[in-house]
Design a protein around this motif. Structure first.
Motif, PDB file in Angstrom:
ATOM      1  N   LEU A 391       0.823  -1.206   0.000  1.00 41.89           N
ATOM      2  CA  LEU A 391       0.000   0.000   0.000  1.00 41.89           C
ATOM      3  C   LEU A 391       0.863   1.264   0.000  1.00 41.89           C
ATOM      4  O   LEU A 391       0.509   2.272  -0.626  1.00 41.89           O
ATOM      5  CB  LEU A 391      -0.934  -0.002   1.206  1.00 41.89           C
ATOM      6  CG  LEU A 391      -2.085  -1.015   1.167  1.00 41.89           C
ATOM      7  CD1 LEU A 391      -2.880  -0.973   2.460  1.00 41.89           C
ATOM      8  CD2 LEU A 391      -3.001  -0.739  -0.022  1.00 41.89           C
ATOM      9  N   SER A 392       1.995   1.227   0.690  1.00 45.23           N
ATOM     10  CA  SER A 392       2.899   2.376   0.668  1.00 45.23           C
ATOM     11  C   SER A 392       3.473   2.587  -0.726  1.00 45.23           C
ATOM     12  O   SER A 392       3.634   3.732  -1.180  1.00 45.23           O
ATOM     13  CB  SER A 392       4.035   2.163   1.679  1.00 45.23           C
ATOM     14  OG  SER A 392       3.520   2.012   2.992  1.00 45.23           O
ATOM     15  N   LEU A 393       3.773   1.504  -1.416  1.00 47.57           N
ATOM     16  CA  LEU A 393       4.273   1.627  -2.783  1.00 47.57           C
ATOM     17  C   LEU A 393       3.212   2.178  -3.720  1.00 47.57           C
ATOM     18  O   LEU A 393       3.502   3.010  -4.594  1.00 47.57           O
ATOM     19  CB  LEU A 393       4.754   0.256  -3.275  1.00 47.57           C
ATOM     20  CG  LEU A 393       5.284   0.203  -4.720  1.00 47.57           C
ATOM     21  CD1 LEU A 393       6.473   1.121  -4.903  1.00 47.57           C
ATOM     22  CD2 LEU A 393       5.649  -1.237  -5.099  1.00 47.57           C
ATOM     23  N   SER A 394       1.961   1.737  -3.549  1.00 49.65           N
ATOM     24  CA  SER A 394       0.886   2.263  -4.397  1.00 49.65           C
ATOM     25  C   SER A 394       0.637   3.743  -4.142  1.00 49.65           C
ATOM     26  O   SER A 394       0.277   4.497  -5.051  1.00 49.65           O
ATOM     27  CB  SER A 394      -0.398   1.473  -4.155  1.00 49.65           C
ATOM     28  OG  SER A 394      -0.885   1.692  -2.836  1.00 49.65           O
ATOM     29  N   GLN A 395       0.843   4.187  -2.897  1.00 48.08           N
ATOM     30  CA  GLN A 395       0.654   5.600  -2.577  1.00 48.08           C
ATOM     31  C   GLN A 395       1.697   6.468  -3.267  1.00 48.08           C
ATOM     32  O   GLN A 395       1.458   7.658  -3.520  1.00 48.08           O
ATOM     33  CB  GLN A 395       0.729   5.783  -1.059  1.00 48.08           C
ATOM     34  CG  GLN A 395       0.235   7.137  -0.568  1.00 48.08           C
ATOM     35  CD  GLN A 395      -1.257   7.320  -0.779  1.00 48.08           C
ATOM     36  OE1 GLN A 395      -1.985   6.340  -0.921  1.00 48.08           O
ATOM     37  NE2 GLN A 395      -1.701   8.559  -0.807  1.00 48.08           N
ATOM     38  N   THR A 396       2.846   5.887  -3.588  1.00 46.38           N
ATOM     39  CA  THR A 396       3.886   6.646  -4.290  1.00 46.38           C
ATOM     40  C   THR A 396       3.411   7.093  -5.658  1.00 46.38           C
ATOM     41  O   THR A 396       3.709   8.211  -6.094  1.00 46.38           O
ATOM     42  CB  THR A 396       5.160   5.785  -4.418  1.00 46.38           C
ATOM     43  OG1 THR A 396       5.559   5.331  -3.125  1.00 46.38           O
ATOM     44  CG2 THR A 396       6.286   6.591  -5.049  1.00 46.38           C
ATOM     45  N   PHE A 397       2.658   6.243  -6.339  1.00 49.56           N
ATOM     46  CA  PHE A 397       2.141   6.621  -7.658  1.00 49.56           C
ATOM     47  C   PHE A 397       1.164   7.796  -7.546  1.00 49.56           C
ATOM     48  O   PHE A 397       1.126   8.651  -8.422  1.00 49.56           O
ATOM     49  CB  PHE A 397       1.448   5.423  -8.312  1.00 49.56           C
ATOM     50  CG  PHE A 397       2.389   4.354  -8.789  1.00 49.56           C
ATOM     51  CD1 PHE A 397       2.925   4.410 -10.067  1.00 49.56           C
ATOM     52  CD2 PHE A 397       2.730   3.293  -7.963  1.00 49.56           C
ATOM     53  CE1 PHE A 397       3.791   3.427 -10.510  1.00 49.56           C
ATOM     54  CE2 PHE A 397       3.597   2.312  -8.406  1.00 49.56           C
ATOM     55  CZ  PHE A 397       4.132   2.375  -9.672  1.00 49.56           C
ATOM     56  N   LEU A 398       0.378   7.818  -6.472  1.00 46.43           N
ATOM     57  CA  LEU A 398      -0.618   8.877  -6.326  1.00 46.43           C
ATOM     58  C   LEU A 398       0.012  10.206  -5.950  1.00 46.43           C
ATOM     59  O   LEU A 398      -0.555  11.265  -6.220  1.00 46.43           O
ATOM     60  CB  LEU A 398      -1.646   8.486  -5.259  1.00 46.43           C
ATOM     61  CG  LEU A 398      -2.462   7.223  -5.548  1.00 46.43           C
ATOM     62  CD1 LEU A 398      -3.392   6.930  -4.379  1.00 46.43           C
ATOM     63  CD2 LEU A 398      -3.251   7.354  -6.829  1.00 46.43           C
ATOM     64  N   GLU A 399       1.174  10.182  -5.317  1.00 48.82           N
ATOM     65  CA  GLU A 399       1.812  11.422  -4.881  1.00 48.82           C
ATOM     66  C   GLU A 399       2.810  11.952  -5.904  1.00 48.82           C
ATOM     67  O   GLU A 399       2.893  13.162  -6.122  1.00 48.82           O
ATOM     68  CB  GLU A 399       2.523  11.191  -3.544  1.00 48.82           C
ATOM     69  CG  GLU A 399       1.577  10.864  -2.396  1.00 48.82           C
ATOM     70  CD  GLU A 399       2.315  10.598  -1.105  1.00 48.82           C
ATOM     71  OE1 GLU A 399       3.570  10.543  -1.153  1.00 48.82           O
ATOM     72  OE2 GLU A 399       1.672  10.442  -0.063  1.00 48.82           O
TER      73      GLU A 399
END
Length: 469
Positions: A391-399
């Protein structure tokens, strides 16, 4: 003038077929009935049901009052109270209205502009015709010229206030969205009037123009104000159908009154689309159409009652569908993955592509639901650690790539596949799904460390938040 004559001849008409004079006697009963039937047939052919129900005042709108107030405030600020010399000294202002189909976006603009005395100049895509001997301007050039040069009001207008409405975007910009930035730049510095863009939400990221054309960089650069409409609530739909009911009652020679069960079915199946609800009500009110069949069920009589009471439950209630169930079902599929064992190995029993496409327009909201609920569905600490990393890795794409609409679906792929694969020890019990909590950090004098580094980055000296580290 006749040849050889010295004067003009009057117009002459031949009435040989209708040479008989109309008798002065009264019409017979047959002729009266025929004339009435002709008038009824003419009225039936020319009666426009949707035109009569078109909103004319604010109370006719099936839109939440808060959204109406937001649009009216923007019109007051950027059109009514705009200085007269702003055409030369100020830049143009943009408003983006987005929402699902049938949520009242265009009707709200039209009603409010009529109320405030604002003219609307609407862009309509022309039909391109290419000939060997003629080459006209392309769509993008014509679109830009319309937005920047539409400075003349209608001769029938008595107001000098005007907006430009764009709801139908040229196909060239839809295919090549990177050219839209140049169009906005031209309008921002050379535009004469405020521009209102209307975009309809879509589950397909390629057709969701509000995200494809209006990237985050363009919104920040040109200060585009966004107002998002929601689907019409059931109470608003019912109020709109009351207006349709009154119209039917005034024209019972053309329509019939639908049953209450049919009205409930229309509200349940329209899914917040006011256009769909009006069209269904129109077809249900046509003469000769049958009502929706219902199923009556009798509940057992309670002891101690003096009179038998029967309650009727309509089968149309099963036709309703909660709009939030789509999001909850998607979260449930990810947190409760189903696997198929095949020859010592397994695979996910889920159409991942369909799941990603359904939530590609709202990746931030979907991942926020996963963040809030994933811990309760995992029965092993190692699985929880792996899910947190995913989930932390997926949040990188959103930021990092928030302005890249083609990259945002990768965040969904990483989050969905990672959580479904790493959930090796599922919790086999019913667990409710809760919505994400909105937290907002308040900057105070206690956050001295963050403010200290902020002052260093911004080269701020002699600040009362400076501390010694």
């Amino acid at each position: 003038m006749k040849k050889g004559a010295k004067k003009w001849l009057g117009l002459q008409f031949d009435f040989e077929e209708n040479s008989k004079t109309i008798p002065s006697t009264n019409c017979t009963t047959v002729e009266v009935k025929k004339s009435k039937s002709d008038l009824s047939a003419l009225k039936k052919r020319t009666f426009n049901f949707q035109l009569h129900l078109k909103p004319k005042i604010v109370t006719d709108l099936a839109v939440h009052s808060k959204k109406i107030g937001e649009v009216e405030s923007w019109l007051q600020l950027n059109v009514i109270n705009r200085p007269k010399n702003s055409v030369c000294n100020q830049t143009a202002s943009f408003l983006l209205i987005c929402g699902p189909t049938g949520s009242g976006k265009t009707a709200t603009i039209q009603v409010l502009c009529k109320k405030l005395g604002i003219d609307i100049s609407e862009w309509t895509n022309p039909v391109d015709q290419e000939f060997d001997f003629y080459r006209g301007v392309n769509q993008v050039t014509g679109f830009t010229e319309f937005l920047t040069e539409s400075k003349w009001n209608s001769l029938f207008s008595v107001s000098d206030k005007k907006i430009i409405l764009v709801e139908d975007f040229p196909n060239a910009l839809v295919r090549k969205s990177e050219d839209f930035g140049a169009v906005l730049e031209e309008c921002y510095y050379k535009g004469n009037y405020p521009i209102v863009f209307i975009c309809t939400d879509s589950n397909d990221s390629k057709m969701n123009l509000s995200e494809k054309l209006f990237t985050q960089d363009l919104r920040n650069k040109y200060k585009i104000v966004e107002i998002s409409f929601n689907a019409c609530a059931m109470t608003l739909l019912r109020n709109a159908l009351k207006r349709a009911h009154n119209l039917v009652q005034d024209n019972l020679d053309l329509f019939k009154t639908p049953s209450p069960e049919t009205v409930n079915a229309i509200i349940a199946t329209s899914m917040g689309d006011i256009k769909c609800a009006i069209n269904q009500y129109y077809f249900a009110s046509l003469l000769g159409t049958a009502d929706l069949p219902t199923v009556s069920t009798k509940k057992p009589q309670k002891t101690g009652t003096k009179r038998k009471r029967t309650e009727t439950s309509s089968s149309v209630q099963s036709m309703s569908r909660d709009q939030t169930l789509g999001l909850f079902h998607g979260v449930g599929k990810v947190l409760n993955p189903k696997r198929v064992e095949t020859g010592g190995s397994w695979r996910l029993n889920c159409d991942l592509q369909k799941l990603i496409d359904e939530f590609s327009t709202q990746p931030t909201s979907f991942i926020a639901f996963l963040f809030e609920n994933y811990v309760k569905y995992y029965g092993n600490l190692d699985d929880v650690c792996a899910a947190a990393e995913i989930l932390s890795l997926s949040q990188t794409f959103l930021e990092k790539w928030v302005d890249r609409q083609d990259v945002l679906p990768f965040s969904l792929w990483v989050a969905v596949m990672g959580l479904m694969i790493h959930n090796e020890h599922r919790v086999m019990k019913w667990t409710p799904i809760t919505g994400p909590k909105k937290t907002q950090k308040k900057v105070s004098e206690r956050d001295v460390t963050d403010l200290y580094y902020r002052n260093i980055i911004n080269n701020v000296e002699n600040s009362r938040f400076d501390v010694t580290v």
